[in-house]
Motif scaffolding. Structure first.
Motif, PDB file in Angstrom:
ATOM      1  N   LEU A  36       0.988  -1.063   0.094  1.00  0.00           N
ATOM      2  CA  LEU A  36      -0.103  -0.028   0.000  1.00  0.00           C
ATOM      3  C   LEU A  36       0.633   1.320  -0.020  1.00  0.00           C
ATOM      4  CD1 LEU A  36      -2.699  -0.906   2.265  1.00  0.00           C
ATOM      5  CD2 LEU A  36      -3.010  -0.941   0.037  1.00  0.00           C
ATOM      6  N   GLU A  37       2.144   1.420   0.700  1.00  0.00           N
ATOM      7  CA  GLU A  37       2.983   2.201   0.548  1.00  0.00           C
ATOM      8  C   GLU A  37       3.453   2.516  -0.785  1.00  0.00           C
ATOM      9  OE1 GLU A  37       7.113   3.839   2.576  1.00  0.00           O
ATOM     10  OE2 GLU A  37       5.335   3.343   3.963  1.00  0.00           O
ATOM     11  N   PHE A  38       3.679   1.650  -1.606  1.00  0.00           N
ATOM     12  CA  PHE A  38       4.301   1.671  -2.903  1.00  0.00           C
ATOM     13  C   PHE A  38       3.147   2.305  -3.847  1.00  0.00           C
ATOM     14  CE2 PHE A  38       7.623  -1.993  -1.929  1.00  0.00           C
ATOM     15  CZ  PHE A  38       8.576  -1.022  -1.803  1.00  0.00           C
ATOM     16  N   LEU A  39       1.953   1.549  -3.597  1.00  0.00           N
ATOM     17  CA  LEU A  39       0.893   2.123  -4.617  1.00  0.00           C
ATOM     18  C   LEU A  39       0.424   3.510  -4.228  1.00  0.00           C
ATOM     19  CD1 LEU A  39      -1.239  -1.084  -4.281  1.00  0.00           C
ATOM     20  CD2 LEU A  39      -0.122  -0.635  -6.084  1.00  0.00           C
ATOM     21  N   THR A  40       0.664   3.971  -3.226  1.00  0.00           N
ATOM     22  CA  THR A  40       0.270   5.524  -2.945  1.00  0.00           C
ATOM     23  C   THR A  40       1.417   6.272  -2.707  1.00  0.00           C
ATOM     24  OG1 THR A  40       0.289   5.005  -0.516  1.00  0.00           O
ATOM     25  CG2 THR A  40      -1.924   4.636  -1.761  1.00  0.00           C
ATOM     26  N   ALA A  41       2.472   5.889  -3.092  1.00  0.00           N
ATOM     27  CA  ALA A  41       3.961   6.654  -3.204  1.00  0.00           C
ATOM     28  C   ALA A  41       4.109   7.091  -1.643  1.00  0.00           C
ATOM     29  CB  ALA A  41       3.880   7.933  -4.212  1.00  0.00           C
ATOM     30  N   GLY A  42       3.904   6.208  -0.494  1.00  0.00           N
ATOM     31  CA  GLY A  42       4.258   6.765   0.766  1.00  0.00           C
ATOM     32  C   GLY A  42       3.244   7.693   1.452  1.00  0.00           C
ATOM     33  N   TYR A  43       2.086   7.830   0.624  1.00  0.00           N
ATOM     34  CA  TYR A  43       0.731   8.457   1.371  1.00  0.00           C
ATOM     35  C   TYR A  43       0.244   7.522   2.553  1.00  0.00           C
ATOM     36  CZ  TYR A  43      -3.539  11.494   1.815  1.00  0.00           C
ATOM     37  OH  TYR A  43      -4.307  12.275   2.206  1.00  0.00           O
ATOM     38  N   VAL A  44       0.205   6.467   2.367  1.00  0.00           N
ATOM     39  CA  VAL A  44      -0.032   5.419   3.258  1.00  0.00           C
ATOM     40  C   VAL A  44       1.240   4.993   3.806  1.00  0.00           C
ATOM     41  CG1 VAL A  44      -1.104   3.246   3.704  1.00  0.00           C
ATOM     42  CG2 VAL A  44      -2.402   4.571   2.169  1.00  0.00           C
ATOM     43  N   LYS A  45       1.271   4.863   5.095  1.00  0.00           N
ATOM     44  CA  LYS A  45       2.417   4.357   5.805  1.00  0.00           C
ATOM     45  C   LYS A  45       2.561   3.010   6.276  1.00  0.00           C
ATOM     46  CE  LYS A  45       3.287   8.841   6.033  1.00  0.00           C
ATOM     47  NZ  LYS A  45       4.367   9.716   5.034  1.00  0.00           N
ATOM     48  N   SER A  46       3.682   2.150   5.512  1.00  0.00           N
ATOM     49  CA  SER A  46       3.876   0.903   5.938  1.00  0.00           C
ATOM     50  C   SER A  46       4.356   1.065   7.530  1.00  0.00           C
ATOM     51  CB  SER A  46       4.970   0.362   5.222  1.00  0.00           C
ATOM     52  OG  SER A  46       4.945  -1.218   5.356  1.00  0.00           O
ATOM     53  N   THR A  47       3.704   0.260   8.435  1.00  0.00           N
ATOM     54  CA  THR A  47       3.962   0.481   9.993  1.00  0.00           C
ATOM     55  C   THR A  47       5.227  -0.149  10.391  1.00  0.00           C
ATOM     56  OG1 THR A  47       1.468   0.290  10.155  1.00  0.00           O
ATOM     57  CG2 THR A  47       2.847   0.733  11.892  1.00  0.00           C
ATOM     58  N   VAL A  48       6.246   0.525  10.920  1.00  0.00           N
ATOM     59  CA  VAL A  48       7.108  -0.067  11.488  1.00  0.00           C
ATOM     60  C   VAL A  48       6.756  -0.735  12.880  1.00  0.00           C
ATOM     61  CG1 VAL A  48       9.766   0.253  12.391  1.00  0.00           C
ATOM     62  CG2 VAL A  48       8.727   1.766  10.442  1.00  0.00           C
ATOM     63  N   HIS A  49       7.065  -2.104  13.410  1.00  0.00           N
ATOM     64  CA  HIS A  49       6.630  -2.637  14.338  1.00  0.00           C
ATOM     65  C   HIS A  49       7.795  -3.824  14.613  1.00  0.00           C
ATOM     66  CE1 HIS A  49       4.858  -5.004  11.280  1.00  0.00           C
ATOM     67  NE2 HIS A  49       4.718  -5.812  11.999  1.00  0.00           N
ATOM     68  N   ARG A  50       7.726  -4.168  16.185  1.00  0.00           N
ATOM     69  CA  ARG A  50       8.437  -5.087  16.648  1.00  0.00           C
ATOM     70  C   ARG A  50       7.849  -5.798  17.934  1.00  0.00           C
ATOM     71  NH1 ARG A  50      12.744  -0.882  19.945  1.00  0.00           N
ATOM     72  NH2 ARG A  50      11.759  -0.484  21.569  1.00  0.00           N
ATOM     73  N   VAL A  51       8.523  -6.923  18.157  1.00  0.00           N
ATOM     74  CA  VAL A  51       7.959  -7.819  19.193  1.00  0.00           C
ATOM     75  C   VAL A  51       9.203  -7.565  20.313  1.00  0.00           C
ATOM     76  CG1 VAL A  51       7.372  -9.892  20.196  1.00  0.00           C
ATOM     77  CG2 VAL A  51       6.548  -9.242  18.030  1.00  0.00           C
ATOM     78  N   THR A  52       8.899  -6.970  21.494  1.00  0.00           N
ATOM     79  CA  THR A  52       9.805  -6.902  22.484  1.00  0.00           C
ATOM     80  C   THR A  52       9.332  -7.554  23.613  1.00  0.00           C
ATOM     81  OG1 THR A  52      11.023  -5.065  23.630  1.00  0.00           O
ATOM     82  CG2 THR A  52       8.582  -5.012  23.749  1.00  0.00           C
ATOM     83  N   VAL A  53      10.458  -7.748  24.705  1.00  0.00           N
ATOM     84  CA  VAL A  53      10.359  -8.585  25.742  1.00  0.00           C
ATOM     85  C   VAL A  53       9.030  -8.169  26.565  1.00  0.00           C
ATOM     86  CG1 VAL A  53      11.682  -9.305  27.857  1.00  0.00           C
ATOM     87  CG2 VAL A  53      12.936  -8.661  25.750  1.00  0.00           C
ATOM     88  N   PRO A  54       8.404  -9.139  26.556  1.00  0.00           N
ATOM     89  CA  PRO A  54       6.980  -8.846  27.634  1.00  0.00           C
ATOM     90  C   PRO A  54       7.216  -8.438  28.956  1.00  0.00           C
ATOM     91  CG  PRO A  54       6.960 -11.114  26.438  1.00  0.00           C
ATOM     92  CD  PRO A  54       8.355 -10.560  26.422  1.00  0.00           C
ATOM     93  N   PRO A  55       6.436  -7.846  29.548  1.00  0.00           N
ATOM     94  CA  PRO A  55       6.347  -7.359  31.071  1.00  0.00           C
ATOM     95  C   PRO A  55       6.700  -8.492  32.037  1.00  0.00           C
ATOM     96  CG  PRO A  55       4.411  -6.683  29.919  1.00  0.00           C
ATOM     97  CD  PRO A  55       4.960  -7.515  28.915  1.00  0.00           C
ATOM     98  N   LYS A  56       7.174  -8.411  33.110  1.00  0.00           N
ATOM     99  CA  LYS A  56       7.688  -9.442  33.897  1.00  0.00           C
ATOM    100  C   LYS A  56       6.840 -10.422  34.235  1.00  0.00           C
ATOM    101  CE  LYS A  56      11.998  -7.483  35.612  1.00  0.00           C
ATOM    102  NZ  LYS A  56      12.732  -6.939  36.788  1.00  0.00           N
TER     103      LYS A  56
END
Length: 368
Positions: free
Chosen positions: A260-280
């Motif tokens: 979607l980011e390519f199709l809209t030239a960046g108007y729609v943002k491809s979301t940066v995300h990660r999986v981090t260490v859960p709470p204790k």
């Protein structure tokens, strides 16, 4: 003799964390409000704001019962309880070259700065049921395959199609603009995923910053069913801050992706995300995920949409491939190039890997 398959039984989600975390303030798209033009317009405005400013949003009233969802979680749990030697029978040929349907075992990549701690992420991908071929599955899944197919198809009709209609309206395109390039019966690399992050010992968690590092998904929308083990974080486009994503009852969490980011030239943002260490208070349990990855048809070329008045007015007319003068790939070319990069055994923090050229005109980026 064939192995007896146990009944699914009930699936019980673990309790949510009691820790006070820095939660992202995400908006919710309500699919029950699409019966009128005014309702569609309101929800389209919410969606386009979300995919431009945050990338992630919640969806509610999507017409799939919690019982059906929990049966899929139970099925995923059964798969991961199989012996490793049984699961390894379903590793796809060509995994290192970007093949991804079937079982992807843990331990292929390292997740610490020193390159000593291996990931504990297991994946089982089930491709679309669109008549191209019938994938071979272990008995725990094959005996429920009709239910799995019904669930996967429902995600298209009940969730994805309405979201694509709203996106088209927001870009002042015909309502069927995106649904026409995301038809279930046409070849694409969509898949349903059962995903397990196996817990680490506390002394290993103390050494880790994240369980998986920042990345974007390569398709259109990713659907994530409520996962009470807090670990998902998004990076806000405006500030680059990392925020936790809170599990909300009776919702899906959805993020926009590369296509979607390519199709809209960046108007729609491809979301940066990660999986981090859960709470204790949640580090003692495995994290089981249920996801669906939506992608346009394989033969769609990822060129910027030129007939959206919104994109034209805002000046979003060329994506990274077009600006570089390199050929614009089809979705199939893009998918397998990025999957090959994702599936490599190289450590995700190694500089030459983290910023590798996926295809001429596009280099990956480091998100830490």
């Amino acid at each position: 003799m064939p192995v007896a398959v146990p009944e699914l039984g009930t699936f019980k989600h673990v309790p949510e964390t009691k820790e006070q975390l820095d939660w992202a303030e995400l908006v919710t798209v309500d699919l029950s409000q699409l019966d009128t033009p005014a309702g569609k317009k309101r929800q389209a405005d919410i969606l386009i704001s979300a995919v431009r400013e945050m990338g992630f949003f919640y969806v509610k009233n999507f017409g799939i019962s919690q019982e059906r969802v929990d049966r899929q979680f139970a099925l995923g749990k059964q798969f991961y309880e199989l012996p490793l030697e049984e699961k390894l029978k379903y590793v796809p040929q060509g995994l290192d070259e970007g093949q991804f349907n079937g079982y992807v075992p843990a331990g292929r990549r390292t997740v610490d700065q020193e390159g000593k701690i291996k990931d504990k992420i297991e994946i089982y991908n089930i491709p679309k049921f669109n008549g191209d071929f019938r994938h071979i599955h272990p008995a725990v899944i094959s005996e429920k395959i009709e239910e799995v197919e019904e669930f996967a198809r429902a995600l298209h009709t009940e969730v994805l199609d309405p979201l694509f209609v709203l996106l088209a309206l927001a870009l002042e395109l015909p309502e069927d603009y995106f649904t026409k390039i995301h038809q279930y019966q046409v070849k694409s690399e969509d898949h349903l995923r059962y995903m397990r992050y196996e817990k680490y010992p506390s002394e290993i968690n103390a050494k880790l910053q994240n369980w998986s590092y920042g990345h974007t998904d390569l398709g259109s929308f990713t659907l994530l069913f409520r996962q009470p083990v807090a670990a998902l974080q998004i990076r806000l486009p405006s500030t680059n801050e990392w925020k936790w994503v809170k599990p909300q009852d009776a919702t899906l969490t959805v993020n926009a992706c590369d296509a979607l980011e390519f199709l809209t030239a960046g108007y729609v943002k491809s979301t940066v995300h990660r999986v981090t260490v859960p709470p204790k208070d949640q580090q003692h349990v495995d994290r089981l995920g249920l996801l669906y990855f939506s992608r346009p048809h394989n033969d769609v070329r990822l060129s910027t949409i030129q007939d959206s008045p919104v994109l034209q007015r805002a000046g979003y007319t060329e994506n990274e491939f077009e600006k570089s003068g390199n050929p614009v790939p089809t979705v199939e070319e893009w998918t397998f190039a990025k999957q090959k990069w994702q599936r490599t055994k190289a450590g995700s923090l190694r500089k030459d890997h983290a910023t590798a050229t996926i295809l001429p005109g596009f280099n990956e980026k480091v998100y830490v």
